[in-house]
Design an enzyme around this catalytic site. Structure first.
Site, PDB file in Angstrom:
ATOM      1  N   GLN A   1      11.408  -0.809 -14.924  1.00 30.08           N
ATOM      2  CA  GLN A   1      12.348  -1.092 -13.826  1.00 30.08           C
ATOM      3  C   GLN A   1      13.771  -0.728 -14.267  1.00 30.08           C
ATOM      4  O   GLN A   1      14.194  -1.086 -15.360  1.00 30.08           O
ATOM      5  CB  GLN A   1      12.305  -2.584 -13.457  1.00 30.08           C
ATOM      6  CG  GLN A   1      10.964  -3.072 -12.940  1.00 30.08           C
ATOM      7  CD  GLN A   1      10.695  -2.641 -11.498  1.00 30.08           C
ATOM      8  OE1 GLN A   1      11.412  -1.826 -10.920  1.00 30.08           O
ATOM      9  NE2 GLN A   1       9.626  -3.187 -10.924  1.00 30.08           N
TER      10      GLN A   1
ATOM     11  N   THR B   1      12.484   0.873  -7.263  1.00 34.54           N
ATOM     12  CA  THR B   1      13.403   0.208  -8.202  1.00 34.54           C
ATOM     13  C   THR B   1      13.327   0.781  -9.627  1.00 34.54           C
ATOM     14  O   THR B   1      14.136   0.415 -10.471  1.00 34.54           O
ATOM     15  CB  THR B   1      13.109  -1.301  -8.241  1.00 34.54           C
ATOM     16  OG1 THR B   1      11.706  -1.485  -8.491  1.00 34.54           O
ATOM     17  CG2 THR B   1      13.476  -1.966  -6.937  1.00 34.54           C
TER      18      THR B   1
ATOM     19  N   LEU C   1       0.820  -1.212   0.000  1.00 36.86           N
ATOM     20  CA  LEU C   1       0.000   0.000   0.000  1.00 36.86           C
ATOM     21  C   LEU C   1       0.855   1.264   0.000  1.00 36.86           C
ATOM     22  O   LEU C   1       0.335   2.370  -0.164  1.00 36.86           O
ATOM     23  CB  LEU C   1      -0.953  -0.024   1.198  1.00 36.86           C
ATOM     24  CG  LEU C   1      -1.869  -1.275   1.221  1.00 36.86           C
ATOM     25  CD1 LEU C   1      -2.771  -1.263   2.460  1.00 36.86           C
ATOM     26  CD2 LEU C   1      -2.718  -1.359  -0.038  1.00 36.86           C
ATOM     27  N   LYS C   2       2.143   1.110   0.208  1.00 37.66           N
ATOM     28  CA  LYS C   2       3.110   2.226   0.164  1.00 37.66           C
ATOM     29  C   LYS C   2       2.533   3.478   0.818  1.00 37.66           C
ATOM     30  O   LYS C   2       2.398   4.537   0.213  1.00 37.66           O
ATOM     31  CB  LYS C   2       3.528   2.537  -1.274  1.00 37.66           C
ATOM     32  CG  LYS C   2       4.292   1.394  -1.938  1.00 37.66           C
ATOM     33  CD  LYS C   2       4.907   1.822  -3.243  1.00 37.66           C
ATOM     34  CE  LYS C   2       5.536   0.680  -3.991  1.00 37.66           C
ATOM     35  NZ  LYS C   2       4.545  -0.263  -4.573  1.00 37.66           N
ATOM     36  N   MET C   3       2.218   3.333   2.107  1.00 37.78           N
ATOM     37  CA  MET C   3       1.600   4.449   2.819  1.00 37.78           C
ATOM     38  C   MET C   3       2.597   5.582   3.047  1.00 37.78           C
ATOM     39  O   MET C   3       3.789   5.342   3.277  1.00 37.78           O
ATOM     40  CB  MET C   3       1.113   3.966   4.184  1.00 37.78           C
ATOM     41  CG  MET C   3      -0.030   3.006   4.123  1.00 37.78           C
ATOM     42  SD  MET C   3      -0.520   2.693   5.829  1.00 37.78           S
ATOM     43  CE  MET C   3      -1.714   1.412   5.564  1.00 37.78           C
ATOM     44  N   HIS C   4       2.083   6.797   2.993  1.00 41.00           N
ATOM     45  CA  HIS C   4       2.909   7.969   3.317  1.00 41.00           C
ATOM     46  C   HIS C   4       1.960   9.121   3.607  1.00 41.00           C
ATOM     47  O   HIS C   4       1.249   9.584   2.713  1.00 41.00           O
ATOM     48  CB  HIS C   4       3.830   8.299   2.139  1.00 41.00           C
ATOM     49  CG  HIS C   4       4.790   9.403   2.440  1.00 41.00           C
ATOM     50  ND1 HIS C   4       5.444   9.518   3.650  1.00 41.00           N
ATOM     51  CD2 HIS C   4       5.218  10.444   1.690  1.00 41.00           C
ATOM     52  CE1 HIS C   4       6.222  10.581   3.626  1.00 41.00           C
ATOM     53  NE2 HIS C   4       6.104  11.168   2.452  1.00 41.00           N
TER      54      HIS C   4
ATOM     55  N   GLY D   1       1.983  11.271  10.544  1.00 39.32           N
ATOM     56  CA  GLY D   1       2.190  10.086  11.391  1.00 39.32           C
ATOM     57  C   GLY D   1       0.905   9.478  11.920  1.00 39.32           C
ATOM     58  O   GLY D   1       0.709   8.252  11.861  1.00 39.32           O
ATOM     59  N   ASN D   2      -0.014  10.325  12.443  1.00 42.14           N
ATOM     60  CA  ASN D   2      -1.241   9.792  13.038  1.00 42.14           C
ATOM     61  C   ASN D   2      -2.066   9.018  12.020  1.00 42.14           C
ATOM     62  O   ASN D   2      -2.621   7.955  12.325  1.00 42.14           O
ATOM     63  CB  ASN D   2      -2.071  10.937  13.629  1.00 42.14           C
ATOM     64  CG  ASN D   2      -3.362  10.419  14.243  1.00 42.14           C
ATOM     65  OD1 ASN D   2      -3.338   9.680  15.213  1.00 42.14           O
ATOM     66  ND2 ASN D   2      -4.497  10.783  13.634  1.00 42.14           N
ATOM     67  N   THR D   3      -2.125   9.534  10.778  1.00 40.49           N
ATOM     68  CA  THR D   3      -2.920   8.862   9.743  1.00 40.49           C
ATOM     69  C   THR D   3      -2.292   7.516   9.385  1.00 40.49           C
ATOM     70  O   THR D   3      -2.997   6.521   9.174  1.00 40.49           O
ATOM     71  CB  THR D   3      -3.035   9.776   8.503  1.00 40.49           C
ATOM     72  OG1 THR D   3      -3.680  10.979   8.911  1.00 40.49           O
ATOM     73  CG2 THR D   3      -3.841   9.128   7.386  1.00 40.49           C
TER      74      THR D   3
HETATM   75  O1  LIG Z   1      10.631  -0.294  -5.319  1.00 40.80           O
HETATM   76  C1  LIG Z   1       9.616  -0.950  -5.661  1.00 40.80           C
HETATM   77  C2  LIG Z   1       8.573  -1.199  -4.810  1.00 40.80           C
HETATM   78  C3  LIG Z   1       7.506  -1.942  -5.238  1.00 40.80           C
HETATM   79  N1  LIG Z   1       7.467  -2.418  -6.484  1.00 40.80           N
HETATM   80  C4  LIG Z   1       6.287  -3.224  -6.894  1.00 40.80           C
HETATM   81  O2  LIG Z   1       6.714  -4.556  -7.245  1.00 40.80           O
HETATM   82  C5  LIG Z   1       6.009  -5.004  -8.403  1.00 40.80           C
HETATM   83  C6  LIG Z   1       7.001  -5.295  -9.490  1.00 40.80           C
HETATM   84  O3  LIG Z   1       6.315  -5.641 -10.652  1.00 40.80           O
HETATM   85  P1  LIG Z   1       7.051  -6.044 -12.019  1.00 40.80           P
HETATM   86  O4  LIG Z   1       5.914  -6.216 -12.967  1.00 40.80           O
HETATM   87  O5  LIG Z   1       7.786  -7.332 -11.720  1.00 40.80           O
HETATM   88  O6  LIG Z   1       7.968  -4.938 -12.400  1.00 40.80           O
HETATM   89  C7  LIG Z   1       4.999  -3.922  -8.760  1.00 40.80           C
HETATM   90  O7  LIG Z   1       3.757  -4.284  -8.181  1.00 40.80           O
HETATM   91  C8  LIG Z   1       5.531  -2.667  -8.099  1.00 40.80           C
HETATM   92  O8  LIG Z   1       4.502  -1.806  -7.651  1.00 40.80           O
HETATM   93  C9  LIG Z   1       8.494  -2.178  -7.349  1.00 40.80           C
HETATM   94  O9  LIG Z   1       8.508  -2.616  -8.511  1.00 40.80           O
HETATM   95  N2  LIG Z   1       9.569  -1.460  -6.894  1.00 40.80           N
END
Ligand SMILES: O=c1ccn([C@@H]2O[C@H](COP(=O)(O)O)[C@@H](O)[C@H]2O)c(=O)[nH]1
Length: 236
Positions: free
Chosen positions: A191, A121, A67-70, A73-75
């Protein structure tokens, strides 16, 4: 958890980056016993996928709520308290000190583990500079890992390229979870910091996150099985 305590099958986490719960359930059926650990991220979560966490957990599967929350802090604390009731194994937050502190507070003594996303990444040094950062990817990943460790975070998300340096900082106290995994010959897509499954495990990653190379494959189960074989070979 030490590497020896992780079931080899659990080391592959398949990202269910799919447009609907029906599509996700069809993929889970196709993958069958080959996959024990799934990731639910933005696409599926915003398409009504959060209840799948409990359904999968009831079937004995593990779920990573990406969910990559950000937020303030309280939320974050209140959000993590809610996620802790869904049955997920991991939840992600961005690796900002207030956010990580709030997440650890929200987790309390629940079994949910907090993973801090160090540097996405899909970013390289140029992307970080364009976003206003002065540090390189490796410098920022390491600085954030140190902060995460002090704040009591359970694990880190990074590319496999940083895993060796991270192990020296956090030892085996924290789980290292690595997206940016590409089987040889697979398209990298967006990526930028990537590695093959075997090299990532050999580098010391605990868990590999793989999305498109599996869920967009003509035979997703065959790809997952091949990745498991590569993981097994790298583990020796
Ligand atoms: O730094 C990050 C954090 C999360 N992800 C997540 O991983 C998968 C990777 O999917 P691929 O299709 O294998 O590239 C994706 O759900 C991203 O949200 C990330 O890639 N890098």
């Amino acid at each position: 958890m030490t590497p020896a305590e992780i079931a080899p099958k659990d080391r592959l986490i398949v990202a269910l980056d799919l447009p609907s719960v029906d599509a996700a359930e069809a993929m889970i059926a196709k993958l069958g016993d080959s996959v024990t650990f799934y990731k639910i991220g933005y696409q599926l979560a915003y398409a009504g996928g959060l209840p799948l966490i409990g359904k999968l957990a009831d079937k004995g599967k593990k779920v990573f709520a990406d969910l990559k929350m950000h937020d303030i802090g309280n939320t974050v604390t209140r959000g993590v308290e809610s996620v802790a009731k869904l049955g997920a194994t991991f939840v992600t937050v961005h690796a900002y000190p207030q956010t990580m502190k709030g997440a650890v507070e929200g987790r309390g003594s629940a079994s949910l583990k907090i993973l801090a996303v160090t540097v996405l990444t899909s970013y390289n040094d140029d992307d970080l500079h364009a976003a206003g950062y002065r540090l390189s990817v490796s410098e920022l990943v390491e600085a954030r890992a140190q902060q995460a460790q002090v704040l009591g975070v359970d694990g880190l998300v990074s590319s496999p390229e940083e895993v060796g340096a991270l192990r020296k900082i956090v030892g085996h106290q924290m789980s290292l979870v690595t997206p940016g995994i590409r089987p040889a010959g697979a398209a990298s897509g967006d990526q930028k910091r990537i590695m093959t499954p075997g090299r990532a495990i050999a580098a010391g990653a605990d868990y590999l996150v793989v999305g498109r190379p599996v869920v967009e494959a003509a035979d997703p189960k065959a790809v997952a099985d091949t990745i498991h074989a590569e993981i097994a070979q790298a583990l020796g």
